[in-house]
Design an enzyme around this catalytic site. Structure first.
Site, PDB file in Angstrom:
ATOM      1  N   THR A 185      -8.240   3.345   8.532  1.00  0.00           N
ATOM      2  CA  THR A 185      -9.460   2.530   8.573  1.00  0.00           C
ATOM      3  C   THR A 185      -9.571   1.806   9.915  1.00  0.00           C
ATOM      4  O   THR A 185      -8.698   1.019  10.271  1.00  0.00           O
ATOM      5  CB  THR A 185      -9.437   1.507   7.416  1.00  0.00           C
ATOM      6  OG1 THR A 185      -9.012   2.191   6.240  1.00  0.00           O
ATOM      7  CG2 THR A 185     -10.805   0.913   7.194  1.00  0.00           C
TER       8      THR A 185
ATOM      9  N   ARG B  27      -6.705  12.971   1.305  1.00  0.00           N
ATOM     10  CA  ARG B  27      -5.552  13.373   2.118  1.00  0.00           C
ATOM     11  C   ARG B  27      -4.232  12.789   1.599  1.00  0.00           C
ATOM     12  O   ARG B  27      -3.173  13.281   1.924  1.00  0.00           O
ATOM     13  CB  ARG B  27      -5.746  12.969   3.579  1.00  0.00           C
ATOM     14  CG  ARG B  27      -5.752  11.483   3.808  1.00  0.00           C
ATOM     15  CD  ARG B  27      -5.810  11.150   5.287  1.00  0.00           C
ATOM     16  NE  ARG B  27      -7.137  11.348   5.842  1.00  0.00           N
ATOM     17  CZ  ARG B  27      -7.587  10.687   6.909  1.00  0.00           C
ATOM     18  NH1 ARG B  27      -6.806   9.850   7.545  1.00  0.00           N
ATOM     19  NH2 ARG B  27      -8.803  10.874   7.357  1.00  0.00           N
TER      20      ARG B  27
ATOM     21  N   ASN C 107       0.856  -1.191   0.000  1.00  0.00           N
ATOM     22  CA  ASN C 107       0.000   0.000   0.000  1.00  0.00           C
ATOM     23  C   ASN C 107       0.897   1.248   0.000  1.00  0.00           C
ATOM     24  O   ASN C 107       1.727   1.417   0.895  1.00  0.00           O
ATOM     25  CB  ASN C 107      -0.895  -0.040   1.250  1.00  0.00           C
ATOM     26  CG  ASN C 107      -1.809   1.161   1.348  1.00  0.00           C
ATOM     27  OD1 ASN C 107      -1.356   2.291   1.209  1.00  0.00           O
ATOM     28  ND2 ASN C 107      -3.071   0.947   1.612  1.00  0.00           N
TER      29      ASN C 107
ATOM     30  N   GLU D 211     -10.820  -9.574   2.790  1.00  0.00           N
ATOM     31  CA  GLU D 211      -9.580  -9.210   3.492  1.00  0.00           C
ATOM     32  C   GLU D 211      -9.925  -9.089   4.966  1.00  0.00           C
ATOM     33  O   GLU D 211     -10.824  -8.323   5.336  1.00  0.00           O
ATOM     34  CB  GLU D 211      -9.001  -7.899   2.949  1.00  0.00           C
ATOM     35  CG  GLU D 211      -7.717  -7.518   3.686  1.00  0.00           C
ATOM     36  CD  GLU D 211      -6.945  -6.383   3.011  1.00  0.00           C
ATOM     37  OE1 GLU D 211      -7.085  -6.187   1.786  1.00  0.00           O
ATOM     38  OE2 GLU D 211      -6.198  -5.706   3.741  1.00  0.00           O
TER      39      GLU D 211
ATOM     40  N   ARG E 222      -9.223   8.471  -0.428  1.00  0.00           N
ATOM     41  CA  ARG E 222     -10.166   8.797   0.651  1.00  0.00           C
ATOM     42  C   ARG E 222     -11.011   9.990   0.242  1.00  0.00           C
ATOM     43  O   ARG E 222     -10.615  10.801  -0.596  1.00  0.00           O
ATOM     44  CB  ARG E 222      -9.406   9.113   1.945  1.00  0.00           C
ATOM     45  CG  ARG E 222      -8.681   7.904   2.505  1.00  0.00           C
ATOM     46  CD  ARG E 222      -8.074   8.230   3.844  1.00  0.00           C
ATOM     47  NE  ARG E 222      -9.090   8.297   4.868  1.00  0.00           N
ATOM     48  CZ  ARG E 222      -9.387   7.291   5.702  1.00  0.00           C
ATOM     49  NH1 ARG E 222      -8.718   6.170   5.647  1.00  0.00           N
ATOM     50  NH2 ARG E 222     -10.330   7.429   6.604  1.00  0.00           N
TER      51      ARG E 222
ATOM     52  N   HIS F 130      -3.628  -4.638   7.791  1.00  0.00           N
ATOM     53  CA  HIS F 130      -3.804  -3.484   8.669  1.00  0.00           C
ATOM     54  C   HIS F 130      -2.913  -3.617   9.900  1.00  0.00           C
ATOM     55  O   HIS F 130      -3.078  -4.530  10.697  1.00  0.00           O
ATOM     56  CB  HIS F 130      -5.251  -3.271   9.114  1.00  0.00           C
ATOM     57  CG  HIS F 130      -5.510  -1.821   9.380  1.00  0.00           C
ATOM     58  ND1 HIS F 130      -5.138  -1.212  10.545  1.00  0.00           N
ATOM     59  CD2 HIS F 130      -6.014  -0.852   8.592  1.00  0.00           C
ATOM     60  CE1 HIS F 130      -5.424   0.075  10.465  1.00  0.00           C
ATOM     61  NE2 HIS F 130      -5.950   0.320   9.295  1.00  0.00           N
TER      62      HIS F 130
ATOM     63  N   HIS G  35       1.074   6.210   1.915  1.00  0.00           N
ATOM     64  CA  HIS G  35       1.861   7.153   2.709  1.00  0.00           C
ATOM     65  C   HIS G  35       3.036   7.772   1.962  1.00  0.00           C
ATOM     66  O   HIS G  35       3.645   8.718   2.451  1.00  0.00           O
ATOM     67  CB  HIS G  35       2.256   6.519   4.039  1.00  0.00           C
ATOM     68  CG  HIS G  35       1.031   6.221   4.854  1.00  0.00           C
ATOM     69  ND1 HIS G  35       0.138   7.211   5.201  1.00  0.00           N
ATOM     70  CD2 HIS G  35       0.496   5.060   5.288  1.00  0.00           C
ATOM     71  CE1 HIS G  35      -0.877   6.661   5.853  1.00  0.00           C
ATOM     72  NE2 HIS G  35      -0.683   5.358   5.912  1.00  0.00           N
TER      73      HIS G  35
ATOM     74  N   GLU H   8      -8.468   0.435  -2.786  1.00  0.00           N
ATOM     75  CA  GLU H   8      -9.269   0.413  -1.558  1.00  0.00           C
ATOM     76  C   GLU H   8     -10.226   1.583  -1.633  1.00  0.00           C
ATOM     77  O   GLU H   8      -9.806   2.700  -1.956  1.00  0.00           O
ATOM     78  CB  GLU H   8      -8.367   0.691  -0.365  1.00  0.00           C
ATOM     79  CG  GLU H   8      -7.867  -0.496   0.339  1.00  0.00           C
ATOM     80  CD  GLU H   8      -6.995  -0.039   1.489  1.00  0.00           C
ATOM     81  OE1 GLU H   8      -7.350   0.933   2.182  1.00  0.00           O
ATOM     82  OE2 GLU H   8      -5.954  -0.660   1.660  1.00  0.00           O
TER      83      GLU H   8
ATOM     84  N   HIS I 257      -5.598   3.852  -1.657  1.00  0.00           N
ATOM     85  CA  HIS I 257      -6.918   4.211  -1.135  1.00  0.00           C
ATOM     86  C   HIS I 257      -7.183   5.684  -1.436  1.00  0.00           C
ATOM     87  O   HIS I 257      -6.468   6.554  -0.946  1.00  0.00           O
ATOM     88  CB  HIS I 257      -6.907   3.964   0.386  1.00  0.00           C
ATOM     89  CG  HIS I 257      -8.225   4.182   1.078  1.00  0.00           C
ATOM     90  ND1 HIS I 257      -8.391   3.959   2.422  1.00  0.00           N
ATOM     91  CD2 HIS I 257      -9.431   4.587   0.627  1.00  0.00           C
ATOM     92  CE1 HIS I 257      -9.634   4.229   2.760  1.00  0.00           C
ATOM     93  NE2 HIS I 257     -10.289   4.620   1.689  1.00  0.00           N
TER      94      HIS I 257
HETATM   95  N1  PXP Z   1      -5.629  -3.258   3.951  1.00  0.00           N
HETATM   96  C1  PXP Z   1      -6.652  -2.384   4.078  1.00  0.00           C
HETATM   97  C2  PXP Z   1      -8.010  -2.818   3.610  1.00  0.00           C
HETATM   98  C3  PXP Z   1      -6.459  -1.095   4.604  1.00  0.00           C
HETATM   99  O1  PXP Z   1      -7.498  -0.238   4.744  1.00  0.00           O
HETATM  100  C4  PXP Z   1      -5.138  -0.699   4.949  1.00  0.00           C
HETATM  101  C5  PXP Z   1      -4.895   0.706   5.408  1.00  0.00           C
HETATM  102  O2  PXP Z   1      -5.060   1.595   4.353  1.00  0.00           O
HETATM  103  C6  PXP Z   1      -4.110  -1.637   4.778  1.00  0.00           C
HETATM  104  C7  PXP Z   1      -4.385  -2.912   4.311  1.00  0.00           C
HETATM  105  C8  PXP Z   1      -2.694  -1.300   5.114  1.00  0.00           C
HETATM  106  O3  PXP Z   1      -2.600  -1.016   6.474  1.00  0.00           O
HETATM  107  P1  PXP Z   1      -1.220  -0.492   7.054  1.00  0.00           P
HETATM  108  O4  PXP Z   1      -0.907   0.791   6.374  1.00  0.00           O
HETATM  109  O5  PXP Z   1      -1.484  -0.368   8.515  1.00  0.00           O
HETATM  110  O6  PXP Z   1      -0.195  -1.558   6.724  1.00  0.00           O
END
Ligand code: PXP
Length: 240
Positions: A100, A48, A6, A150, A44, A190, A9, A69, A42
């Site tokens: 999330t 952001r 992901n 998931e 949002r 997550h 960030h 996402e 994602h």
């Molecule tokens: N999977 C899903 C469905 C999420 O919403 C997120 C956070 O955006 C992640 C995975 C990744 O989470 P993290 O950034 O805490 O590794």
């Protein structure tokens, strides 16, 4: 075991100065070369981090699958149907949350999901539902006809004792087993990091881990290529 990275960030950092760098698409390409199996992002509601143009550029340039996402808000559904990512993971979204905070209550939202899931399937988008590791949610997800779920690993990741963590791991393993028996492909994610990924990788029914924050944080010190390679090595060492 597949690894989805992901890249939200990377975009968070870019948005801090509203400029062009660091470019999440460039980061995604490095992740791809490092061996990531898919890229996750994602969009949002408050934009952001990832912007719509990022999603379109990712779809155009990536060779590995793109997993978007998204909330089930109508504007996001429209965006997904226009961009057609390879898959879409439907998540709950609240404006004030830092990230999330829980799984999608697919039981409560079944009516809306019954309309969205077939529309996505028709557009060639595989739908995954991000749910808590709760047998009832797993069963409803299956009834909705999605190919995958998931499991939210937040409670496991945040458990503050070894005992609590072992308990959350059991809950995840049971939900993964149930989902697998029902024929669903099981992903999890997550809060997964370099310290807590191994026990998840050992759950045979979990086929994919989606990880963002810990990989991007590690990348600050070693670069994103190395951060992805380290996580891949870890999940391969412990997983199937
Ligand atoms: N999977 C899903 C469905 C999420 O919403 C997120 C956070 O955006 C992640 C995975 C990744 O989470 P993290 O950034 O805490 O590794």
């Amino acid at each position: 075991m597949r690894l989805g990275v992901n890249i939200d960030h990377i975009a968070t950092l870019r948005q801090a100065r509203r400029g062009r760098r660091p470019d999440p698409i460039e980061a995604a390409q490095v992740c791809e070369r490092a061996g990531a199996h898919q890229i996750v992002c994602h969009v949002r509601e408050d934009r952001r981090h990832i912007q719509e143009t990022d999603v379109r550029r990712l779809k155009r340039t990536l060779r590995i699958p793109l997993n978007l996402e998204m909330s089930i808000a109508p504007e996001m559904v429209r965006l997904a149907l226009a961009v057609r990512p390879n898959s879409a993971t439907l998540v709950p979204e609240r404006r004030q949350e830092l990230t999330t905070e829980g799984g999608l209550d697919v039981s409560r939202l079944a009516g809306r999901l019954r309309r969205i899931v077939p529309a996505f399937a028709q557009a060639g988008i595989a739908v995954s539902l991000f749910i808590d590791p709760d047998p009832r949610q797993v069963r409803v997800a299956h009834e909705l006809g999605v190919p995958s779920i998931e499991l939210h690993t937040g409670r496991y990741a945040q458990a503050n004792s070894t005992r609590a963590q072992a308990r959350e791991l059991r809950v995840l393993a049971q939900a993964a087993t149930l989902g697998h028996q029902l024929g669903l492909v099981i992903a999890a994610g997550h809060g997964v990091d370099y310290d807590n990924a191994a026990p998840l990788a050992r759950i045979a029914q979990i086929e994919e881990l989606n990880i963002g924050f810990s990989i991007v944080s590690r990348a600050v010190f070693v670069g994103i290529d190395q951060a992805v390679r380290e996580m891949l090595a870890l999940v391969r060492r412990h997983g199937a």
